[in-house]
Scaffold this active site. Structure first.
Site, PDB file in Angstrom:
ATOM      1  CE  LYS A 165      30.218  13.610   8.484  1.00  0.00           C
ATOM      2  NZ  LYS A 165      30.530  13.024   9.621  1.00  0.00           N
ATOM      3  CB  CYS A 171      34.820  16.415  15.605  1.00  0.00           C
ATOM      4  SG  CYS A 171      35.345  14.662  14.710  1.00  0.00           S
ATOM      5  CE  LYS A 212      26.974  17.704  17.890  1.00  0.00           C
ATOM      6  NZ  LYS A 212      26.533  16.894  16.651  1.00  0.00           N
TER       7      LYS A 212
HETATM    8  C1  FMN Z   1      28.463   8.114  11.921  1.00  0.00           C
HETATM    9  C2  FMN Z   1      28.454   9.493  12.763  1.00  0.00           C
HETATM   10  C3  FMN Z   1      28.747  10.630  12.239  1.00  0.00           C
HETATM   11  C4  FMN Z   1      28.713  11.784  13.081  1.00  0.00           C
HETATM   12  N1  FMN Z   1      29.274  12.835  12.396  1.00  0.00           N
HETATM   13  C5  FMN Z   1      29.295  14.159  12.678  1.00  0.00           C
HETATM   14  C6  FMN Z   1      29.454  15.468  12.244  1.00  0.00           C
HETATM   15  O1  FMN Z   1      30.102  15.335  11.076  1.00  0.00           O
HETATM   16  N2  FMN Z   1      29.571  16.567  13.018  1.00  0.00           N
HETATM   17  C7  FMN Z   1      28.837  16.770  14.111  1.00  0.00           C
HETATM   18  O2  FMN Z   1      28.720  17.768  14.687  1.00  0.00           O
HETATM   19  N3  FMN Z   1      28.430  15.545  14.536  1.00  0.00           N
HETATM   20  C8  FMN Z   1      28.530  14.365  14.384  1.00  0.00           C
HETATM   21  N4  FMN Z   1      28.029  13.241  14.762  1.00  0.00           N
HETATM   22  C9  FMN Z   1      27.363  13.558  16.200  1.00  0.00           C
HETATM   23  C10 FMN Z   1      25.936  13.460  16.054  1.00  0.00           C
HETATM   24  O3  FMN Z   1      25.456  14.549  15.204  1.00  0.00           O
HETATM   25  C11 FMN Z   1      25.205  13.522  17.327  1.00  0.00           C
HETATM   26  O4  FMN Z   1      25.730  14.309  18.093  1.00  0.00           O
HETATM   27  C12 FMN Z   1      25.621  12.293  18.235  1.00  0.00           C
HETATM   28  O5  FMN Z   1      25.608  10.989  17.337  1.00  0.00           O
HETATM   29  C13 FMN Z   1      24.467  11.899  19.394  1.00  0.00           C
HETATM   30  O6  FMN Z   1      23.140  11.717  18.988  1.00  0.00           O
HETATM   31  P1  FMN Z   1      22.454  10.289  18.725  1.00  0.00           P
HETATM   32  O7  FMN Z   1      22.660   9.767  20.112  1.00  0.00           O
HETATM   33  O8  FMN Z   1      21.242  10.678  18.362  1.00  0.00           O
HETATM   34  O9  FMN Z   1      23.110   9.593  17.926  1.00  0.00           O
HETATM   35  C14 FMN Z   1      28.004  11.983  14.115  1.00  0.00           C
HETATM   36  C15 FMN Z   1      27.730  10.943  14.617  1.00  0.00           C
HETATM   37  C16 FMN Z   1      27.927   9.528  13.890  1.00  0.00           C
HETATM   38  C17 FMN Z   1      27.033   8.385  14.675  1.00  0.00           C
END
Ligand code: FMN
Length: 372
Positions: free
Chosen positions: A45, A153, A190
């Site tokens: 995270k 973010c 990222k």
């Molecule tokens: C609740 C939540 C919190 C997230 N927090 C972060 C974060 O702190 N840092 C980050 O780079 N991406 C964060 N993301 C993005 C995820 O790492 C990922 O890039 C995004 O959800 C797309 O992947 P998925 O389709 O598998 O969910 C977060 C996503 C969710 C759903």
């Protein structure tokens, strides 16, 4: 036995599947459980220098589709299929001091698995840029194998943070360069999908010295309004701000971004993220040119760290390699990028008759660009 190992940005992975930076990797116990379950790596995270406070109420909800109607809703109900996750969660609410001893303990317990620290700071002045270096140095000294820069973010008010950096190619380049000045481990950038042409920001990251690009973070979006109450399905005191969409709905969107990146920079390294829950999904990213992939939403819905998701991903890769043994494919890198060049301009797609396509110009009946 199929060989699931791979090398990415110089690091050896037991398998190419990582948990992305999100709730599944928000604590020591989660990350330990994830490694026990078999993930090849995790991205923590996102760690910042200042404590953050999240909104009151839920930070993430899941939008689902009914099987027999067009209804989309976050309301829990049987037989509905997952459409997407929606979140407005900020970065880790734990401090760097909290993280550092935990990162060391995790790495000591699981030396074979890859621990990537996601970090984030501002970029408005030299002091803010120094914060990136402080975070980077502390995490690598604690034993992290790589750093991922959160330039993506989507819920930051500050103009010099999160996806507001990722939308500015110069800031992307500057932040990457500043971290590279102190980094002894690979640095992944990222990027946000919320720009017109992600190749522009991708070039900025690579010019700054990034060893890899991770894409996508979530897509900027709003929750839906409940037609009965006229309230947003997720809100605090009736108010909402834009948040991030993840999960199945973004798989094709994120693939399109990744395709642009891998075509523009075929010799660079990419980590694919967005909508992955099975090997078939991950395969798309590999074929477009990604060396690793990352998962968030699917893992959140599977015992918080995705034990069944990683089992299926590994089994799927093993089955795939066995099925393609005659093609000479022994490991992931043997098929990375094989479909990269199949994505072409419209004008290169075959037409049903002899009549040529003129890119939307006069011959099709559209006004010529010069006449507009
Ligand atoms: C609740 C939540 C919190 C997230 N927090 C972060 C974060 O702190 N840092 C980050 O780079 N991406 C964060 N993301 C993005 C995820 O790492 C990922 O890039 C995004 O959800 C797309 O992947 P998925 O389709 O598998 O969910 C977060 C996503 C969710 C759903």
């Amino acid at each position: 036995m199929a060989d699931l190992t791979t090398t990415f940005t110089g690091l050896r992975f037991l398998n190419p599947f990582l948990l992305s930076s999100a709730p599944p990797t928000e604590s020591e116990s989660n990350i330990m459980r994830a490694f026990e379950a078999g993930w090849g790596g995790v991205v923590t995270k996102t760690i910042g220098l200042h404590p953050v406070v999240n909104v009151a109420g839920p930070k993430t909800k899941f939008l689902r589709a009914d099987p027999d109607s067009h209804r989309l809703s976050m309301k829990k109900r049987p037989a509905a299929a997952l459409h997407s996750s929606w979140n407005w969660e900020l970065i880790s609410d734990k401090t760097l001091d909290w993280w550092v001893p935990r990162l060391s303990r995790i790495k000591d317990a699981f030396p074979q698995q890859i621990l990537v620290a996601s970090i984030m700071a501002g970029s408005g002045n030299d002091t803010e840029l120094k914060h990136w270096q402080t975070l980077a140095t502390a995490c690598q000294d604690a034993g992290c194998d790589a750093l991922e820069l959160n330039l993506s973010c989507p819920h930051m008010d500050r103009e010099d943070m999160g996806s507001n950096i990722g939308k500015d190619r110069e800031l992307v380049s500057i932040v990457t360069k500043v971290v590279k000045e102190v980094a002894r481990v690979p640095v992944w950038a990222k990027l946000t999908p919320s720009t017109t042409d992600i190749v522009v920001e991708g070039r900025g990251a690579l010019l700054g010295g990034a060893d890899a690009i991770s894409s996508s973070n979530t897509f900027t979006s709003l929750p839906l309004v409940d037609p009965e109450t006229l309230e947003f399905e997720i809100n605090v005191d009736g108010l909402v701000s834009t948040g991030g969409l993840g999960g199945p709905a973004i798989l094709p969107l994120s693939l399109a971004k990744m395709s642009q990146l891998t075509q523009a920079f075929p010799d660079e390294s990419f980590s694919g993220i967005g909508g992955i829950s099975t090997f078939d999904h991950a395969l798309n990213y590999f074929l477009l040119g990604c060396g690793t992939v990352q998962v968030c939403t699917a893992a959140m819905l599977d015992h918080a760290v995705g034990p069944n998701v990683i089992r299926e991903l590994k089994a799927g890769l093993a089955r795939f390699l066995e099925a393609h043994g005659d093609d000479g494919w022994r490991c992931v890198s043997d098929f990375v990028g094989l479909r990269r060049n199949r994505v072409v301009a419209q004008s290169r797609i075959r037409r049903p008759d002899e009549k040529e396509y003129h890119g939307g110009r006069e011959a099709e009946g559209y006004a010529d660009g010069d006449d507009l």
